[in-house]
Design an enzyme around this catalytic site. Structure first.
Site, PDB file in Angstrom:
ATOM      1  N   HIS A 235      10.676  -2.133 -14.851  1.00 35.66           N
ATOM      2  CA  HIS A 235       9.702  -1.931 -13.769  1.00 35.66           C
ATOM      3  C   HIS A 235      10.347  -1.449 -12.477  1.00 35.66           C
ATOM      4  O   HIS A 235       9.688  -1.399 -11.438  1.00 35.66           O
ATOM      5  CB  HIS A 235       8.895  -3.209 -13.516  1.00 35.66           C
ATOM      6  CG  HIS A 235       8.237  -3.761 -14.740  1.00 35.66           C
ATOM      7  ND1 HIS A 235       7.226  -3.094 -15.401  1.00 35.66           N
ATOM      8  CD2 HIS A 235       8.457  -4.895 -15.453  1.00 35.66           C
ATOM      9  CE1 HIS A 235       6.848  -3.798 -16.451  1.00 35.66           C
ATOM     10  NE2 HIS A 235       7.585  -4.883 -16.516  1.00 35.66           N
ATOM     11  N   GLU A 293      -2.851   0.025  -7.658  1.00 35.99           N
ATOM     12  CA  GLU A 293      -2.682  -0.661  -6.384  1.00 35.99           C
ATOM     13  C   GLU A 293      -2.387   0.365  -5.300  1.00 35.99           C
ATOM     14  O   GLU A 293      -2.179   1.545  -5.582  1.00 35.99           O
ATOM     15  CB  GLU A 293      -1.541  -1.680  -6.443  1.00 35.99           C
ATOM     16  CG  GLU A 293      -0.174  -1.080  -6.706  1.00 35.99           C
ATOM     17  CD  GLU A 293       0.908  -2.143  -6.779  1.00 35.99           C
ATOM     18  OE1 GLU A 293       0.581  -3.330  -6.777  1.00 35.99           O
ATOM     19  OE2 GLU A 293       2.091  -1.755  -6.855  1.00 35.99           O
ATOM     20  N   ASN A 295       0.153   0.997  -1.897  1.00 37.48           N
ATOM     21  CA  ASN A 295       1.286   0.589  -1.073  1.00 37.48           C
ATOM     22  C   ASN A 295       1.035   1.095   0.338  1.00 37.48           C
ATOM     23  O   ASN A 295       0.974   2.306   0.568  1.00 37.48           O
ATOM     24  CB  ASN A 295       2.599   1.160  -1.613  1.00 37.48           C
ATOM     25  CG  ASN A 295       3.014   0.468  -2.898  1.00 37.48           C
ATOM     26  OD1 ASN A 295       3.145  -0.744  -2.948  1.00 37.48           O
ATOM     27  ND2 ASN A 295       3.207   1.241  -3.954  1.00 37.48           N
ATOM     28  N   ARG A 297       2.553   1.672   3.105  1.00 34.65           N
ATOM     29  CA  ARG A 297       3.818   1.967   3.807  1.00 34.65           C
ATOM     30  C   ARG A 297       4.365   3.283   3.288  1.00 34.65           C
ATOM     31  O   ARG A 297       3.781   3.902   2.388  1.00 34.65           O
ATOM     32  CB  ARG A 297       4.835   0.856   3.536  1.00 34.65           C
ATOM     33  CG  ARG A 297       5.065   0.608   2.041  1.00 34.65           C
ATOM     34  CD  ARG A 297       6.194  -0.343   1.765  1.00 34.65           C
ATOM     35  NE  ARG A 297       6.225  -0.800   0.393  1.00 34.65           N
ATOM     36  CZ  ARG A 297       6.710  -0.116  -0.636  1.00 34.65           C
ATOM     37  NH1 ARG A 297       7.179   1.093  -0.448  1.00 34.65           N
ATOM     38  NH2 ARG A 297       6.719  -0.632  -1.866  1.00 34.65           N
TER      39      ARG A 297
END
Length: 618
Positions: A235, A293, A295, A297
């Protein structure tokens, strides 16, 4: 433009932010822990503030100290980089409450996307495709079977209270469902006291596709196309690229439009990434790519987007944080060429990718590619932070050109004595599936040992090193008759007998570490080894052209693989010695026979002891 900026981070990303800020005339302030007092980002910033001991929880994760440093130095804004406090909504709010500019999304957006289940619900409401699944109160077998059929085979039955792989079954057809469900429920009840299950789409060939989005405070949101981050190890992203292999225009338009809807759903400002999981079993298709999802940033892999769009994403961050509009509209953005990024980690593939620490006596990265790094030769790699020490980013007219350029740069990389994964990356780039663009997140696990870098340099590279040593007046090694000169080399402490017949141009690179001109770092295909003339008692070689095989160091003989009088071939194993908790194999220097054998299994021997003498064939 923001007049002054404190970077609440370290290493590579801090240096990268400083580079853009300097170009824009923005004064920069670095923060550092005790471990980073001499770090590159500290020296490159206009000013630096000490914030605590080495552990991040006592320095880089202390938001109040960072805000205090910003106030003390007159910083107008704080850029969090990635990691550490970059997705901490409370810290973002504290920065704003302190009267400083937060270079990032508003706290409410960070919170909205930080709760994964709530984020998926929000995305579904915004018309963003989410992974098909069922988690409902009706747990009857008929309802569950109907939901599974509606999702489409294969599906994954998972215990709601599951963990550790228990209460989980893959089901490939309707005929298998009833038995798999009953088995799963029994296991779930026995393991967790709860037999409720959920059903998810089982993704056969998962691809990790993400879209770079950017919003401003004036309500504008654009995308800067997609990246593929499917090549992963446990991952952890290894190699990223943009655009994604196999992405057609229609699928790109659908996925990028979904990413923009996702950003608009939370009134997003600044740089963000919408991550999708794709079922690539039949290629990339818009109806098989689902939201995973967001992120909130800047991403580690943002340079590949910069390389194909010509945009400086950090500059955009600073301009948007200052209240400016996005520099470009959607129809002004386009893809040019292809880009690939490899993450260079200070880790040892031969030891299960354990992090490697120490002083970088030799540190040289490949040429003709973009390098983002936070370390330099002579610097220290410490045990306190992420082991990524550099990113190498290559651009090319097409995917193969970018891949070849990146592979060449990694092959030329020298890291010593700290171990690095450059050799592993070279092998990954050369894997047939990666080269063909038919990758998925399981490729590295399937390839296994095929991606492990070579344990030793090639014979040609060793011959080049041997020739260099043979050409200068060094004591401590023996040369055989002129017709077949041989040099006994120490390669990472092990004995190797190498022909010194000329050189093989381009097979390896030789760099002298420090002032010791008798020791060289031999680098080939991204791997580095310490190579020196072999030394034994009285300065004699541990083995040489005369056929005398001497013990290279004190140790215990654990195996004798030949008998006196036996015929042996060049490179054949003769004796195995255990010393310094390592096994050292001594081999025949040339074809011949064992004229003398003094080695005995189990015996303790001292350095320089004659173990075997081999005579050449007459």
């Amino acid at each position: 433009m923001i007049p002054s900026l404190l970077i609440a981070n370290r290493g590579e990303i801090a240096c990268r932010i400083i580079r853009t800020a300097r170009r824009l005339g923005v004064r920069t302030i670095a923060v550092y822990s005790d471990a980073d007092a001499g770090a590159l980002h500290v020296r490159e910033a206009d000013e630096a503030v000490h914030i605590g001991p080495p552990p991040a929880r006592e320095s880089y994760l202390l938001g109040d100290r960072i805000i205090a440093a910003a106030r003390a130095t007159g910083a107008a804004a704080i850029h969090p980089g990635y990691g550490f406090l970059s997705e901490n909504a409370d810290f973002a709010q504290a920065v704003i409450d302190a009267g400083l500019i937060w270079v990032g999304p508003k706290p409410h957006a960070i919170r909205a996307m930080g709760l994964k289940d709530a984020a998926k619900k929000l995305m579904a409401e915004a018309g963003v495709p989410v992974t098909p699944g069922y988690l409902g109160e009706d747990q009857s077998p008929d309802r569950l079977a109907a939901e599974a059929a509606a999702i489409g085979w294969p599906v994954l039955i998972k215990a709601v209270a599951g963990g550790g792989g228990k209460g989980m079954r893959r089901v490939d057809s309707a005929a298998e469902f009833a038995d798999a469900l009953a088995s799963c429920k029994r296991e779930a009840a026995a393991s967790f006291g709860d037999d409720r299950v959920l059903i998810e789409k089982y993704i056969l060939a998962p691809r990790h596709i993400e879209v770079q989005v950017f919003g401003d405070s004036h309500g504008e949101v654009v995308h800067l196309f997609e990246r593929d981050c499917s090549l992963q190890r446990r991952h952890q992203k290894v190699i990223e690229e943009a655009p994604a292999p196999g992405m057609d225009a229609a699928t790109r338009e659908a996925v990028c439009a979904a990413a923009v809807r996702a950003a608009r759903a939370v009134d997003y400002e600044g740089a963000g990434t919408i991550e999708f999981i794709a079922d690539a079993s039949e290629g990339l298709r818009a109806d098989r790519i689902w939201f995973m999802e967001m992120n909130t940033r800047l991403q580690v892999e943002h340079p590949v987007t910069e390389e194909i769009t010509g945009v400086d994403l950090v500059e955009w961050q600073l301009r948007v944080a200052a209240g400016e509009r996005l520099p470009l509209a959607q129809d002004e953005l386009s893809i040019t060429g292809w880009a690939m990024e490899a993450r260079l980690y200070a880790e040892d593939p031969a030891k299960g990718f354990l992090p490697s620490i120490g002083r970088l006596e030799a540190f040289e990265l490949g040429e003709d590619v973009r390098i983002d790094t936070g370390v330099e030769e002579g610097g220290e790699v410490t045990p306190y932070y992420d082991p990524m020490i550099a990113k190498l980013i290559a651009w090319g007219e097409d995917r193969e050109a970018a891949r070849a350029a990146l592979a060449e740069a990694l092959a030329d990389t020298v890291v010593w004595p700290v171990r690095a994964n450059a050799g592993f990356l070279v092998k990954a780039l050369a894997h047939p599936d990666f080269m063909a663009g038919t990758l998925d997140t399981g490729l590295i696990a399937r390839a296994g040992e095929a991606l492990m870098p070579d344990a030793l340099p090639s014979e040609a590279a060793l011959a080049e090193a041997a020739a260099m040593f043979a050409a200068r007046p060094l004591a401590g090694f023996r040369l055989n008759r002129a017709a077949e000169r041989r040099v006994a080399l120490s390669v990472d402490g092990a004995l190797h007998l190498v022909a010194a017949e000329g050189t093989a141009a381009g097979t390896g690179r030789l760099e002298a570490p420090g002032a010791d001109r008798e020791a060289l770092v031999l680098s080939e295909a991204g791997q580095s080894w310490a190579v020196a003339p072999w030394r034994a008692a009285g300065g004699a070689a541990g083995g040489g052209g005369d056929g005398a095989i001497l013990s290279p160091m004190p140790g215990r003989i654990i195996a004798v693989d030949v008998a006196e009088g036996a015929r042996v071939a060049k490179g054949q194993k003769l004796v195995t010695l255990e010393a310094m908790k390592m096994e050292h194999t001594l081999t025949a220097p040339f074809d011949g026979h064992v004229a003398e054998l003094r080695a005995e299994a189990g015996a303790q021997v001292s350095e320089g002891t004659l173990l075997v003498r081999v005579e050449a064939q007459g």
